[in-house]
Design an enzyme around this catalytic site. Structure first.
Site, PDB file in Angstrom:
ATOM      1  N   GLY A   1     -10.878  -6.931   5.303  1.00  0.00           N
ATOM      2  CA  GLY A   1      -9.704  -6.073   5.465  1.00  0.00           C
ATOM      3  C   GLY A   1     -10.081  -4.684   5.931  1.00  0.00           C
ATOM      4  N   ASP A   2     -11.146  -4.146   5.373  1.00  0.00           N
ATOM      5  CA  ASP A   2     -11.644  -2.832   5.789  1.00  0.00           C
ATOM      6  C   ASP A   2     -12.215  -2.878   7.209  1.00  0.00           C
ATOM      7  OD1 ASP A   2     -11.057  -1.522   3.402  1.00  0.00           O
ATOM      8  OD2 ASP A   2     -12.981  -1.997   2.515  1.00  0.00           O
ATOM      9  N   LEU A   3     -13.084  -3.846   7.450  1.00  0.00           N
ATOM     10  CA  LEU A   3     -13.792  -3.889   8.720  1.00  0.00           C
ATOM     11  C   LEU A   3     -12.853  -4.173   9.885  1.00  0.00           C
ATOM     12  CD1 LEU A   3     -16.954  -5.854   7.543  1.00  0.00           C
ATOM     13  CD2 LEU A   3     -16.742  -3.396   7.889  1.00  0.00           C
TER      14      LEU A   3
END
Length: 414
Positions: free
Chosen positions: A185-187
């Site tokens: 989700g972050d990447l």
């Protein structure tokens, strides 16, 4: 190199984003990863941190085993995501800090932040204010749920996005859902923000008008769910965990070999023929019941004939033997541990393991998957100490007078 010429030296280094100034207000992963990509591509990225509360990942493991102390750890995590950046301290809660930031915005091209929506507005530094200071500014905002919608102000982490974007429900063993084993989700949000910022920058360079780039972690995850959305909207079928296989493509999954596992993907007619020849299995090659891809996709045929054959083939050999036997004939890959990934000669040749220096310590970290024929700058990069480049940013680039600079430093504004 004289310290006061640092920004000019960086701008002269070349690169696809040579001369682009990025103000990086972000913390942890999604935003720093976005800014790291731009820095690797040649942008001058200034990481802005509160002098009293710098990026908490400066204290994230893994820590260097060769230097630092328990009281002053040297973080490889921080080094990886903040390479090629300058670092300047700035307290945006103070009036003088806000004025300084607006002066910086006037000379920059991109601002990246990953605060909860509304935070920058509360500081008096939202997009509406920044575009008054610089109409061409590109404002990239990364958040859990985006800048609009009923959930916009909810706190979020990577797992929040994986849960609410549907990925968690699709992944894992057949018995229960499982989080993907990395902060996808972050990447993914960082990647989309980099794409959006560069698209907006291209338009700003032509029109002189910037815009907001609104990237949600949840949106990013939804876009990674392959065919799950259209499958549901067309058929009403909800995608569920399928383990290490594929919902309909067969054979396509994890198979045990003598010393571990491999991915076997010879599901097309061409690849299936190649597999039968490689393993010298004339019976499978000539069996009319498995002659076509459509037949092999049938669950009953797959379970009775295809799956046992592939298990038999793979079970006789090691990962290395299978990789050597198959070569370029059809998709078969060893399932590698991270130790094997780090030792992979192919990845080494592609510079996917690079050295980053941080606090007199060198870390080996992942490289940049974007390969430009005229070069990128992740190799032998450095990550900055907190506020390390205050002098260069405020005196050299922003043009403050030394007495003003010293006063701001004394008051903890920078």
């Amino acid at each position: 190199m004289h310290a006061s010429h640092l920004l000019e030296d960086i701008a002269r280094k070349g690169g696809a984003l040579n001369g682009v100034i990025v103000l990086d207000l972000t913390r942890v992963v999604a935003g720093p990863y976005c800014a790291m990509i731009l820095a690797d591509l040649g942008a001058t990225v200034i990481k802005i941190e509160n002098p009293q509360d710098p990026d908490l990942t400066r204290e994230f493991p893994p820590f260097s085993q060769s230097s630092g102390t328990p009281e002053s750890p040297v973080s490889g995590f921080f080094a990886q995501y903040n390479r090629n950046k300058l670092a300047a301290g700035l307290d945006l809660k103070q009036a003088e800090g806000k004025r300084l930031f607006l002066d910086m915005v006037a000379k920059a091209h991109i601002v990246i932040e990953n605060f909860r929506p509304g935070t920058m507005d509360k500081l008096g530094l939202g997009y509406a204010v920044l575009k008054e200071a610089n109409p061409a500014i590109v404002y990239a905002a990364i958040s859990g749920f985006g800048q609009s919608g009923p959930n916009r102000t909810r706190p979020a982490y990577d797992s929040t996005a994986q849960a609410t974007g549907g990925l968690w429900s699709m992944n894992g063993l057949q018995e229960e859902p499982m989080r993907v084993g990395t902060v996808l989700g972050d990447l993914s949000a960082g990647l989309y923000a980099a794409i959006g910022a560069l698209a907006a920058l291209r338009e700003a360079e032509k029109s002189g008008i910037g815009q907001m780039v609104d990237v949600s972690q949840q949106d990013s995850i939804v876009s990674l769910t392959e065919n799950a959305i259209v499958t549901y909207t067309e058929t009403g079928k909800v995608t569920v965990p399928t383990g290490n296989g594929h919902p309909f493509v067969k054979p396509y999954g994890r198979y045990r070999c003598k010393d571990g596992y491999v991915f076997f993907g010879a599901y097309t007619d061409k690849f299936w023929r190649e597999a039968c020849q490689t393993f010298d299995d004339h019976e499978m090659a000539n069996d009319p019941e498995v002659a076509t891809m459509a037949q092999r996709f049938e669950q009953d045929i797959y379970e009775r004939k295809v799956d046992p054959a592939v298990r038999r083939w793979c079970g006789k050999y090691t990962k290395a033997e299978l990789e050597q036997m198959v070569g370029d004939r059809f998709p078969l890959s060893p399932i590698k541990g991270i130790d094997e990934v780090v030792a992979d000669p192919h990845l080494k040749e592609r510079n996917m393991l690079v050295s980053v220096e941080y606090e007199q310590t060198r870390f080996s970290v992942f490289g940049n998957p974007v390969k430009l024929s005229r070069g990128t700058f992740e190799s032998d990069a450095r990550a900055p100490g907190a506020s390390q480049h205050n002098h260069d940013v405020y005196l050299d680039w922003l043009g403050l007078e030394r007495p003003q600079y010293e006063a701001l430093l004394a008051r903890g504004v920078i």
